[in-house]
Motif scaffolding. Structure first.
Motif, PDB file in Angstrom:
ATOM      1  N   UNK A   1      -0.409 -14.537   8.823  1.00 37.20           N
ATOM      2  CA  UNK A   1      -1.273 -13.402   9.092  1.00 37.20           C
ATOM      3  C   UNK A   1      -0.689 -12.143   8.498  1.00 37.20           C
ATOM      4  N   UNK A   2      -1.587 -11.177   8.246  1.00 39.54           N
ATOM      5  CA  UNK A   2      -1.122  -9.908   7.710  1.00 39.54           C
ATOM      6  C   UNK A   2      -0.443  -9.142   8.828  1.00 39.54           C
ATOM      7  N   UNK A   3       0.860  -8.955   8.740  1.00 36.87           N
ATOM      8  CA  UNK A   3       1.639  -8.199   9.711  1.00 36.87           C
ATOM      9  C   UNK A   3       2.259  -7.037   8.962  1.00 36.87           C
ATOM     10  N   UNK A   4       1.651  -5.837   9.067  1.00 34.73           N
ATOM     11  CA  UNK A   4       2.118  -4.723   8.256  1.00 34.73           C
ATOM     12  C   UNK A   4       3.429  -4.137   8.748  1.00 34.73           C
TER      13      UNK A   4
ATOM     14  N   UNK B   1       0.839  -1.194   0.000  1.00 39.61           N
ATOM     15  CA  UNK B   1       0.000   0.000   0.000  1.00 39.61           C
ATOM     16  C   UNK B   1       0.880   1.253   0.000  1.00 39.61           C
TER      17      UNK B   1
ATOM     18  N   UNK C   1       5.968  -0.640   7.749  1.00 41.84           N
ATOM     19  CA  UNK C   1       6.009   0.599   7.001  1.00 41.84           C
ATOM     20  C   UNK C   1       7.437   1.001   6.676  1.00 41.84           C
TER      21      UNK C   1
END
Lengths: 112, 111
Positions: free
Chosen positions: A97-100, A33, A102
Motif C-alpha cells: 500500500x501507499x504509505x507516504x 512528490x 515526508x
C-alpha cells in the motif's frame, strides 16, 4: 532514521540566484512528490515523478528523479521572493500500500 | 470550490478536554489521511483511511481516533488532551498514485 533526507535544511538567498534542494534515501521509491508550504497553509503539490531519470519542468522549477529512484532534486532558476516557503519531498517505498513519508523540509527565503 | 476542507482553523482548549476536528474532500479520492506537523515543521502521518478501512496507524496514542462516516469525510477525535498534543493537524486525500491534497490545517493549542 529518517527515510528521506532533505538538504539543505535552511536556505537564504537573494532574488535572481539559482538554488538546488536535494532529497536522498537508501530506499527505492515507486513515486516521489515535491510540495511547497507557505506559512499558515497546507502543503501544495508541485510535481510527482515516477520514472527513474525523469525530468519535469514547472516554469523556473526543474525536478529530477534519480535513475535508481532513490533520490530527487529540485532546482530553481532566478529565484523570486514569491518562491519563499517550505519545500517538502515525499514518497512511498515500492510494493504494498501507499504509505507516504515526508522529508523534514527545506526552508527557503528569497530576499528582494 | 475547496478541494479539502477542515474545521476549525484554530482550536484552543484546556488539558483533559475532548475535541474533534472535521475533514471533508470533494475530489472523489479513495484515501484520506491525518498528519501532525510539529513546531519544527516535521510532517508525520498519523492515520490513513482507504474506502472506510484503516490501513495505517502509526505509533499514535489511542487517545486519537479517526472516524470516517463516508468516503468523503475523515474526522479526528482526541480524548484527554495533553500539552504535547499542541501542533498543526492536516487532513489530506490522495489518489492511488500517492499525490496528496492537503487541507488548510487546524492549529491546536492545549493550555
Amino acid at each position: 532514521t529518517q527515510l528521506l533526507e532533505q538538504s539543505p535544511q535552511f536556505l537564504s538567498i537573494q532574488e535572481g540566484e539559482n538554488l538546488t534542494v536535494y532529497c536522498n534515501s537508501s530506499s527505492v521509491f515507486s513515486s516521489l512528490q515535491w510540495y511547497r508550504q507557505e506559512p499558515g497553509e497546507g502543503p501544495v503539490l508541485l510535481v510527482t515523478v515516477v520514472t527513474g531519470g525523469e525530468v519535469k519542468k514547472l516554469k523556473r522549477l526543474t525536478f529530477q528523479f534519480g535513475d535508481a529512484r532513490k533520490d530527487s532534486s529540485l532546482h530553481i532558476t532566478a529565484a523570486q521572493p514569491g518562491d519563499t516557503g517550505l519545500y517538502l519531498c515525499a514518497g512511498a517505498k515500492t510494493g504494498g500500500s501507499y504509505i507516504p513519508t515526508f522529508g523534514r523540509g527545506t526552508s527557503l527565503i528569497v530576499h528582494p | 470550490d475547496t478541494a479539502v476542507s477542515q474545521t476549525p482553523k484554530y482550536l484552543v482548549t484546556q488539558m483533559g478536554n475532548d475535541k474533534s476536528i472535521k475533514c471533508e474532500q470533494n475530489l472523489g479520492h479513495d484515501t484520506m489521511y491525518w498528519y501532525k506537523q510539529d513546531s519544527k515543521k516535521f510532517l508525520k502521518i498519523m492515520f490513513s483511511y482507504n474506502n472506510k478501512e484503516l490501513i495505517i496507524n502509526e505509533t499514535v496514542p489511542n487517545r486519537f481516533s479517526p472516524k470516517s462516516p463516508d468516503k468523503a469525510h475523515l474526522n479526528l477525535h482526541i480524548n484527554s488532551l495533553e500539552l504535547g498534543d499542541s501542533a498543526v493537524y492536516f487532513c489530506a486525500s490522495s489518489t492511488l498514485a500517492g499525490a496528496q491534497y492537503f487541507g488548510p490545517g487546524t492549529r491546536l493549542t492545549v493550555l
